[in-house]
Design a protein around this motif. Sequence first.
Motif, mmCIF file in Angstrom:
data_model
loop_
_atom_site.group_PDB
_atom_site.id
_atom_site.type_symbol
_atom_site.label_atom_id
_atom_site.label_comp_id
_atom_site.label_asym_id
_atom_site.label_seq_id
_atom_site.Cartn_x
_atom_site.Cartn_y
_atom_site.Cartn_z
ATOM 1 N N GLY A 92 0.812 -1.221 0.000
ATOM 2 C CA GLY A 92 0.000 0.000 0.000
ATOM 3 C C GLY A 92 0.838 1.260 0.000
ATOM 4 N N LEU A 93 1.961 1.244 0.741
ATOM 5 C CA LEU A 93 2.828 2.419 0.799
ATOM 6 C C LEU A 93 3.465 2.701 -0.550
ATOM 7 N N VAL A 94 3.949 1.648 -1.211
ATOM 8 C CA VAL A 94 4.563 1.832 -2.529
ATOM 9 C C VAL A 94 3.548 2.403 -3.518
ATOM 10 N N MET A 95 2.343 1.866 -3.505
ATOM 11 C CA MET A 95 1.304 2.369 -4.401
ATOM 12 C C MET A 95 0.916 3.801 -4.038
ATOM 13 N N GLY A 96 0.866 4.103 -2.732
ATOM 14 C CA GLY A 96 0.557 5.457 -2.301
ATOM 15 C C GLY A 96 1.621 6.454 -2.719
ATOM 16 N N ILE A 97 2.894 6.028 -2.655
ATOM 17 C CA ILE A 97 3.991 6.900 -3.092
ATOM 18 C C ILE A 97 3.884 7.186 -4.582
ATOM 19 N N VAL A 98 3.623 6.140 -5.369
ATOM 20 C CA VAL A 98 3.498 6.314 -6.821
ATOM 21 C C VAL A 98 2.341 7.252 -7.152
ATOM 22 N N VAL A 99 1.200 7.039 -6.513
ATOM 23 C CA VAL A 99 0.032 7.893 -6.777
ATOM 24 C C VAL A 99 0.305 9.323 -6.337
ATOM 25 N N GLY A 100 0.884 9.495 -5.138
ATOM 26 C CA GLY A 100 1.147 10.831 -4.623
ATOM 27 C C GLY A 100 2.115 11.615 -5.487
ATOM 28 N N LEU A 101 3.215 10.976 -5.886
ATOM 29 C CA LEU A 101 4.199 11.661 -6.724
ATOM 30 C C LEU A 101 3.633 11.974 -8.110
ATOM 31 N N THR A 102 2.864 11.033 -8.661
ATOM 32 C CA THR A 102 2.274 11.249 -9.980
ATOM 33 C C THR A 102 1.295 12.420 -9.962
ATOM 34 N N VAL A 103 0.426 12.443 -8.965
ATOM 35 C CA VAL A 103 -0.538 13.543 -8.841
ATOM 36 C C VAL A 103 0.180 14.871 -8.657
ATOM 37 N N ALA A 104 1.218 14.881 -7.823
ATOM 38 C CA ALA A 104 1.952 16.118 -7.556
ATOM 39 C C ALA A 104 2.622 16.653 -8.814
ATOM 40 N N VAL A 105 3.256 15.781 -9.576
ATOM 41 C CA VAL A 105 3.947 16.214 -10.804
ATOM 42 C C VAL A 105 2.947 16.745 -11.820
ATOM 43 N N ILE A 106 1.824 16.045 -11.981
ATOM 44 C CA ILE A 106 0.807 16.500 -12.937
ATOM 45 C C ILE A 106 0.257 17.868 -12.547
ATOM 46 N N LEU A 107 -0.043 18.034 -11.265
ATOM 47 C CA LEU A 107 -0.600 19.321 -10.809
ATOM 48 C C LEU A 107 0.440 20.435 -10.904
ATOM 49 N N HIS A 108 1.713 20.090 -10.735
ATOM 50 C CA HIS A 108 2.753 21.115 -10.850
ATOM 51 C C HIS A 108 2.938 21.551 -12.299
ATOM 52 N N LEU A 109 2.914 20.603 -13.206
ATOM 53 C CA LEU A 109 3.134 20.921 -14.618
ATOM 54 C C LEU A 109 1.910 21.539 -15.279
ATOM 55 N N LEU A 110 0.738 21.342 -14.670
ATOM 56 C CA LEU A 110 -0.512 21.895 -15.220
ATOM 57 C C LEU A 110 -1.146 22.814 -14.177
ATOM 58 N N PRO A 111 -0.736 24.076 -14.121
ATOM 59 C CA PRO A 111 -1.215 25.004 -13.085
ATOM 60 C C PRO A 111 -2.736 25.159 -13.053
ATOM 61 N N LYS A 112 -3.384 25.176 -14.206
ATOM 62 C CA LYS A 112 -4.836 25.339 -14.250
ATOM 63 C C LYS A 112 -5.532 24.147 -13.602
ATOM 64 N N VAL A 113 -4.998 22.960 -13.875
ATOM 65 C CA VAL A 113 -5.551 21.757 -13.250
ATOM 66 C C VAL A 113 -5.323 21.787 -11.738
ATOM 67 N N ARG A 114 -4.145 22.289 -11.322
ATOM 68 C CA ARG A 114 -3.854 22.390 -9.892
ATOM 69 C C ARG A 114 -4.838 23.321 -9.199
ATOM 70 N N GLU A 115 -5.139 24.441 -9.804
ATOM 71 C CA GLU A 115 -6.089 25.382 -9.202
ATOM 72 C C GLU A 115 -7.464 24.763 -9.042
ATOM 73 N N ALA A 116 -7.842 23.866 -9.959
ATOM 74 C CA ALA A 116 -9.165 23.253 -9.896
ATOM 75 C C ALA A 116 -9.213 22.066 -8.938
ATOM 76 N N VAL A 117 -8.120 21.299 -8.870
ATOM 77 C CA VAL A 117 -8.129 20.045 -8.129
ATOM 78 C C VAL A 117 -7.624 20.192 -6.696
ATOM 79 N N TYR A 118 -6.687 21.105 -6.469
ATOM 80 C CA TYR A 118 -6.053 21.221 -5.155
ATOM 81 C C TYR A 118 -7.053 21.434 -4.014
ATOM 82 N N PRO A 119 -8.039 22.334 -4.164
ATOM 83 C CA PRO A 119 -9.030 22.479 -3.077
ATOM 84 C C PRO A 119 -9.834 21.207 -2.829
ATOM 85 N N ILE A 120 -10.099 20.444 -3.893
ATOM 86 C CA ILE A 120 -10.834 19.194 -3.727
ATOM 87 C C ILE A 120 -9.997 18.191 -2.945
#
Length: 248
Positions: free
Chosen positions: A64-92
Motif C-alpha cells: 500500500g505504501l509503494v502504491m501510495g507513493i506512486v500515486v502521490g508523486l504522480t498527482v503532484a507532478v501532474i498538478l505542478h506541470l498543469l497550473p490550471k488543473v492544480r487550481e481546480a483540483v487542489y481544493p478538492i
Amino acid sequence: MIKKSWLPISVIAIMLFIWELSTRIFQIPDWILPAPTVIIQEALNNWPNYSHHIFSTIQLTILGLVMGIVVGLTVAVILHLLPKVREAVYPIMILSQNVPIIVLAPLLVIWFGFGMTPKLLIIILVCFFPIAVATIDGLRQTSPELIHYMKMTGATKQQIFRKLELPHALPAIFSGLKISATYSVMGAVISEWLGANQGIGVYMTLASSSFRTDRVFVAILFIMILCLFFFAIILICEKALIKWRKEG
C-alpha cells in the motif's frame, strides 16, 4: 546520534518505570492496565501465535505504501506541470481529507467487496495526500532566479524540472514520505478491521473482544515498532539520496 537520542530514551524509561510502579502500588488488574513487564512477557512467550499477523500487516503496508507513493508523486507532478488543473483540483484534495477514513472504509467494502482492493485503497488514501502536498510545495519553492537563468541558457521545461525543480524539492518530498510511512501502518491496521483473516488489526480485535488487554498492548507495541521501522528506512534513503545530490 547517541547523544541526541539519550534524552527521549530517558523520558520513555521514566514513563515506563512510573507505569510499572503504579500498577504494582495500586494493584491494577491486568485486564484494565497491564504492567510493561506483563506486556513484554506476553510478547515474548506468545510470538508463534501472532507472528503471522505481523508479517501479514508488513506485506500489506509495503504494498500500500509503494502504491501510495506512486500515486502521490504522480498527482503532484501532474498538478505542478498543469497550473490550471492544480487550481481546480487542489481544493478538492484538501476537502477530501476532511472525510474520516474510518467512515469511508465501509463504503469501500460495499463498492469493492472484502478482498485486497479496499484495503489497499485505504492505505493509498492515507499515504498519497502528505506526499502530494509536500511535493507540490517543494516544487513550487524553487528559486525563480534559477529557473529564469536556465531558460536563458535554452533549457527545456523538462530539463528545468529534472535538473532543478525535482532535486530542489527532494527535502520536501522526503518530509511527506516520512509522514506517509508512519500513516501507512495505521492505514493497514484500519483496513484489517474490515474483515481480514489475519493482521495486527485482526489480532487486536480478537484480543479486545476477549478482554486480553495485554495482547492489545502487544499489538500497539508492534504497530509503534513498524512505524519506526518504516520511518527509519525513509530516513536512510533520504540521507543517501540527498548526500548523493550534494556530492554530484
